[in-house]
Write a protein that holds these residues in place. Structure first.
Motif, PDB file in Angstrom:
ATOM      1  N   ASP A   1       0.829  -1.227   0.055  1.00  0.00           N
ATOM      2  CA  ASP A   1      -0.109   0.068  -0.044  1.00  0.00           C
ATOM      3  C   ASP A   1       0.826   1.201  -0.023  1.00  0.00           C
ATOM      4  O   ASP A   1       0.379   2.263  -0.272  1.00  0.00           O
ATOM      5  N   ALA A   2       2.062   1.209   0.435  1.00  0.00           N
ATOM      6  CA  ALA A   2       2.978   2.247   0.503  1.00  0.00           C
ATOM      7  C   ALA A   2       3.787   2.559  -0.882  1.00  0.00           C
ATOM      8  O   ALA A   2       4.951   3.076  -0.776  1.00  0.00           O
ATOM      9  N   GLU A   3       3.403   1.527  -1.779  1.00  0.00           N
ATOM     10  CA  GLU A   3       4.191   1.531  -2.798  1.00  0.00           C
ATOM     11  C   GLU A   3       5.507   1.009  -2.901  1.00  0.00           C
ATOM     12  O   GLU A   3       6.609   1.212  -3.763  1.00  0.00           O
ATOM     13  N   ALA A   4       5.858   0.233  -1.758  1.00  0.00           N
ATOM     14  CA  ALA A   4       7.225  -0.364  -1.685  1.00  0.00           C
ATOM     15  C   ALA A   4       7.228  -1.796  -2.458  1.00  0.00           C
ATOM     16  O   ALA A   4       6.201  -2.274  -2.262  1.00  0.00           O
ATOM     17  N   PRO A   5       8.269  -2.116  -3.168  1.00  0.00           N
ATOM     18  CA  PRO A   5       8.270  -3.520  -3.748  1.00  0.00           C
ATOM     19  C   PRO A   5       8.158  -4.664  -2.627  1.00  0.00           C
ATOM     20  O   PRO A   5       8.820  -4.616  -1.866  1.00  0.00           O
ATOM     21  N   VAL A   6       7.216  -5.615  -3.186  1.00  0.00           N
ATOM     22  CA  VAL A   6       7.506  -6.723  -2.235  1.00  0.00           C
ATOM     23  C   VAL A   6       7.573  -8.158  -2.877  1.00  0.00           C
ATOM     24  O   VAL A   6       7.615  -9.245  -2.466  1.00  0.00           O
ATOM     25  N   GLY A   7       7.479  -7.985  -4.235  1.00  0.00           N
ATOM     26  CA  GLY A   7       7.607  -9.215  -5.216  1.00  0.00           C
ATOM     27  C   GLY A   7       7.595  -9.014  -6.529  1.00  0.00           C
ATOM     28  O   GLY A   7       7.541  -7.994  -7.148  1.00  0.00           O
ATOM     29  N   LEU A   8       7.390 -10.180  -7.456  1.00  0.00           N
ATOM     30  CA  LEU A   8       7.374 -10.192  -8.522  1.00  0.00           C
ATOM     31  C   LEU A   8       6.112 -11.148  -8.920  1.00  0.00           C
ATOM     32  O   LEU A   8       6.091 -12.289  -8.433  1.00  0.00           O
ATOM     33  N   MET A   9       5.329 -10.527  -9.850  1.00  0.00           N
ATOM     34  CA  MET A   9       3.951 -11.452 -10.136  1.00  0.00           C
ATOM     35  C   MET A   9       4.374 -11.649 -11.808  1.00  0.00           C
ATOM     36  O   MET A   9       4.633 -10.855 -12.726  1.00  0.00           O
ATOM     37  N   THR A  10       3.929 -13.129 -11.974  1.00  0.00           N
ATOM     38  CA  THR A  10       3.965 -13.462 -13.558  1.00  0.00           C
ATOM     39  C   THR A  10       2.565 -13.771 -14.089  1.00  0.00           C
ATOM     40  O   THR A  10       1.942 -14.452 -13.185  1.00  0.00           O
ATOM     41  N   LEU A  11       2.486 -13.553 -15.252  1.00  0.00           N
ATOM     42  CA  LEU A  11       1.276 -14.010 -15.559  1.00  0.00           C
ATOM     43  C   LEU A  11       0.890 -15.585 -15.733  1.00  0.00           C
ATOM     44  O   LEU A  11       0.026 -16.065 -15.501  1.00  0.00           O
ATOM     45  N   ASN A  12       1.993 -16.407 -15.993  1.00  0.00           N
ATOM     46  CA  ASN A  12       1.882 -17.612 -15.885  1.00  0.00           C
ATOM     47  C   ASN A  12       1.445 -18.193 -14.461  1.00  0.00           C
ATOM     48  O   ASN A  12       0.595 -19.210 -14.554  1.00  0.00           O
ATOM     49  N   SER A  13       2.079 -17.716 -13.435  1.00  0.00           N
ATOM     50  CA  SER A  13       1.725 -18.093 -12.315  1.00  0.00           C
ATOM     51  C   SER A  13       0.125 -17.640 -12.024  1.00  0.00           C
ATOM     52  O   SER A  13      -0.733 -18.704 -11.258  1.00  0.00           O
ATOM     53  N   ALA A  14      -0.230 -16.717 -12.479  1.00  0.00           N
ATOM     54  CA  ALA A  14      -1.880 -16.309 -12.429  1.00  0.00           C
ATOM     55  C   ALA A  14      -2.575 -17.259 -13.070  1.00  0.00           C
ATOM     56  O   ALA A  14      -3.670 -17.905 -12.564  1.00  0.00           O
TER      57      ALA A  14
ATOM     58  N   VAL B   1      -8.044 -15.534  -4.610  1.00  0.00           N
ATOM     59  CA  VAL B   1      -6.551 -15.731  -4.586  1.00  0.00           C
ATOM     60  C   VAL B   1      -6.098 -14.244  -4.847  1.00  0.00           C
ATOM     61  O   VAL B   1      -6.333 -13.818  -5.865  1.00  0.00           O
ATOM     62  N   THR B   2      -5.115 -13.959  -3.912  1.00  0.00           N
ATOM     63  CA  THR B   2      -4.511 -12.457  -4.381  1.00  0.00           C
ATOM     64  C   THR B   2      -3.164 -12.706  -5.024  1.00  0.00           C
ATOM     65  O   THR B   2      -2.558 -13.884  -5.158  1.00  0.00           O
ATOM     66  N   VAL B   3      -2.807 -11.299  -5.471  1.00  0.00           N
ATOM     67  CA  VAL B   3      -1.175 -11.477  -6.144  1.00  0.00           C
ATOM     68  C   VAL B   3      -0.387 -11.699  -4.945  1.00  0.00           C
ATOM     69  O   VAL B   3       0.546 -12.562  -5.279  1.00  0.00           O
ATOM     70  N   ARG B   4      -0.502 -11.448  -3.843  1.00  0.00           N
ATOM     71  CA  ARG B   4       0.369 -11.802  -2.635  1.00  0.00           C
ATOM     72  C   ARG B   4       0.611 -13.222  -2.703  1.00  0.00           C
ATOM     73  O   ARG B   4       1.656 -13.959  -2.278  1.00  0.00           O
ATOM     74  N   ASP B   5      -0.342 -13.873  -2.895  1.00  0.00           N
ATOM     75  CA  ASP B   5      -0.636 -15.465  -2.565  1.00  0.00           C
ATOM     76  C   ASP B   5       0.294 -16.398  -3.699  1.00  0.00           C
ATOM     77  O   ASP B   5       0.843 -17.073  -3.334  1.00  0.00           O
ATOM     78  N   VAL B   6       0.470 -15.651  -4.598  1.00  0.00           N
ATOM     79  CA  VAL B   6       0.883 -16.263  -5.862  1.00  0.00           C
ATOM     80  C   VAL B   6       2.274 -15.698  -6.321  1.00  0.00           C
ATOM     81  O   VAL B   6       2.948 -16.077  -7.388  1.00  0.00           O
ATOM     82  N   MET B   7       2.635 -14.599  -6.116  1.00  0.00           N
ATOM     83  CA  MET B   7       3.739 -13.738  -6.631  1.00  0.00           C
ATOM     84  C   MET B   7       4.933 -14.498  -5.791  1.00  0.00           C
ATOM     85  O   MET B   7       4.967 -15.098  -4.926  1.00  0.00           O
ATOM     86  N   VAL B   8       6.126 -14.169  -6.433  1.00  0.00           N
ATOM     87  CA  VAL B   8       7.674 -14.356  -6.144  1.00  0.00           C
ATOM     88  C   VAL B   8       7.991 -13.743  -5.066  1.00  0.00           C
ATOM     89  O   VAL B   8       8.028 -12.154  -5.353  1.00  0.00           O
ATOM     90  N   PRO B   9       8.206 -13.833  -3.892  1.00  0.00           N
ATOM     91  CA  PRO B   9       8.385 -12.989  -2.933  1.00  0.00           C
ATOM     92  C   PRO B   9       9.716 -12.058  -3.290  1.00  0.00           C
ATOM     93  O   PRO B   9      10.579 -12.504  -3.872  1.00  0.00           O
ATOM     94  N   LEU B  10       9.837 -10.916  -2.680  1.00  0.00           N
ATOM     95  CA  LEU B  10      11.087 -10.176  -2.978  1.00  0.00           C
ATOM     96  C   LEU B  10      12.523 -10.751  -2.570  1.00  0.00           C
ATOM     97  O   LEU B  10      13.417 -10.588  -3.144  1.00  0.00           O
ATOM     98  N   ALA B  11      12.402 -11.571  -1.465  1.00  0.00           N
ATOM     99  CA  ALA B  11      13.539 -12.299  -1.102  1.00  0.00           C
ATOM    100  C   ALA B  11      14.161 -13.269  -2.164  1.00  0.00           C
ATOM    101  O   ALA B  11      15.436 -13.451  -1.883  1.00  0.00           O
ATOM    102  N   ARG B  12      13.469 -13.683  -3.154  1.00  0.00           N
ATOM    103  CA  ARG B  12      13.550 -14.517  -4.159  1.00  0.00           C
ATOM    104  C   ARG B  12      13.981 -13.850  -5.234  1.00  0.00           C
ATOM    105  O   ARG B  12      14.003 -14.517  -6.394  1.00  0.00           O
ATOM    106  N   VAL B  13      13.653 -12.321  -5.531  1.00  0.00           N
ATOM    107  CA  VAL B  13      13.910 -11.725  -6.795  1.00  0.00           C
ATOM    108  C   VAL B  13      15.172 -10.914  -6.661  1.00  0.00           C
ATOM    109  O   VAL B  13      15.805 -10.442  -5.747  1.00  0.00           O
ATOM    110  N   ASP B  14      15.898 -10.871  -7.725  1.00  0.00           N
ATOM    111  CA  ASP B  14      17.125 -10.152  -8.044  1.00  0.00           C
ATOM    112  C   ASP B  14      16.918  -8.893  -7.917  1.00  0.00           C
ATOM    113  O   ASP B  14      16.137  -8.122  -8.870  1.00  0.00           O
TER     114      ASP B  14
END
Length: 380
Positions: free
Chosen positions: A286-299, A310-323
């Motif tokens: 909500d503060a516009e800080a990055p928290v992950g990466l979402m791919t259409l394939n996962s959606a 199911v929300t984007v947070r549930d299926v996104m790649v968490p920021l800890a696993r994003v370069d």
């Protein structure tokens, strides 16, 4: 090589397993339980053979992990960040975020893997000798002896001076120290790697024709992998030299379309902007800080009946696993971490906001532009 699933962290390094590990695990366990152990020590129950075979396969995979962990620990001590370790069909690989800063650092980083395997081989050999002395010959002695031999073979094979084997890294360090030119050393080590790889392919074909189907295919497969990996290393080195001095901001896609973590999968797939413009999107809170990466394939893999809950947070790649990199970091440093698949994009973050995204195609476009505008520099 990306992990199919992750085991967690060891010594601060993410450890994952590729699905092909099941193949090598099965080959070892079945080979020991169904062939070697019954042939050498007949008369035991099939359950005991399988228990020993499975335990031996597990210990072997642990030996591979120890080999790669040694690389990772020494890399971190020499200032080279480590992305993760992945075990797969042909062994293991520690993915580094950069290159060793000096030939000496690279020598230490490369040499520690074979050294650990050699030490493990000696330890298993001494354990086999001790068990044999105390209890006589048996399944445990044979399993320990097998682990000793396989670890020593692993150490010797990896010490062969051909990229991308550890011996190839040692050769690279020696050539780099002698010439002072990292790219020239990479070309030399990768050429040796390609030659050795093709030699294994030819040996595999020879074995196959002679009737050793499994050995021939396996040898040719290893040779083909080495040839491909050596070729890739050379190309990456050439690309990195072309990109020398170029910051990430020059190649990134600026002001990327983002999505909030509260959106449902249905919202994403029904939004034309998200659905058609890109295959992956940075996710923000909500503060516009990055928290992950979402791919259409996962959606799209979410069942239709669940897409409204199911929300984007549930299926996104968490920021800890994003370069994640900064806009002023060297573009050349992220080349080894880029893959063409959507989830392997690099997120560019500045002042707590996502200001860009870098994909493999962005880097290719930059290289093409640089070569077109400065061909003499590229050809040197």
């Amino acid at each position: 090589m990306r992990a199919t699933f992750r085991l967690g962290r060891i010594a601060g390094v993410r450890v994952g397993v590729h699905w092909t590990v099941a193949v090598i695990f099965a080959v070892i366990a079945v080979g020991l339980a169904q062939s070697r152990l019954p042939d050498v020590y007949p008369g035991h129950s099939w359950a005991l053979y399988w228990v020993v075979g499975l335990l031996t396969a597990v210990v072997f995979l642990a030996s591979l992990l120890a080999h790669e962990l040694a690389h990772a620990v020494v890399a971190k001590r020499n200032g080279v960040a480590v992305d993760d370790i992945v075990l797969w069909l042909l062994g293991g690989v520690a993915r580094l975020r950069g290159e060793a800063p000096t030939p000496g650092a690279e020598f230490r980083l490369a040499g520690v893997g074979p050294l650990v395997s050699l030490v493990l081989g000696v330890v298993f050999g001494l354990a086999a000798w001790g068990v044999h002395a105390a209890f006589g010959a048996g399944l445990a002695v044979d399993a320990l002896a097998w682990l000793a031999v396989i670890n020593i073979v692993l150490a010797v094979f990896n010490a062969i001076p051909a990229a991308p084997l550890d011996g190839g890294r040692l050769l690279h360090a020696a050539m780099w120290r002698r010439s002072g030119d990292r790219l020239r050393a990479t070309v030399g080590a990768s050429t040796a790697g390609r030659g050795f790889g093709w030699a294994l392919v030819l040996l595999g074909l020879f074995l196959f024709v002679r009737g050793d189907t499994v050995g021939g295919v396996w040898t040719a497969l290893i040779g083909w992998f080495l040839t491909s990996a050596a070729t890739l290393e050379r190309r990456q080195a050439e690309v990195r030299r072309t990109l020398a001095g170029i910051p990430v901001r020059n190649a990134m896609t600026r002001e990327p379309v983002t999505m909030t973590e509260r959106l449902t999968v249905a919202d994403v797939l029904n939004d034309a902007e998200h659905r058609y413009r890109h295959p992956a999107f940075p996710v923000t809170d909500d503060a516009e800080a990055p928290v992950g990466l979402m791919t259409l394939n996962s959606a799209r893999h979410v069942p239709e009946k669940d897409r409204n809950t199911v929300t984007v947070r549930d299926v996104m790649v968490p920021l800890a696993r994003v370069d994640v990199v900064g806009p002023d970091e060297p573009l050349a440093d992220i080349v080894p971490r880029l893959d063409p698949v959507p989830e392997h994009r690099v997120m560019v973050v500045a002042h707590g906001r996502c200001v860009g995204v870098v994909s493999a195609s962005d880097v290719n476009d930059m290289v093409t532009w640089l070569v077109a505008n400065n061909p003499q520099s590229h050809s040197r």
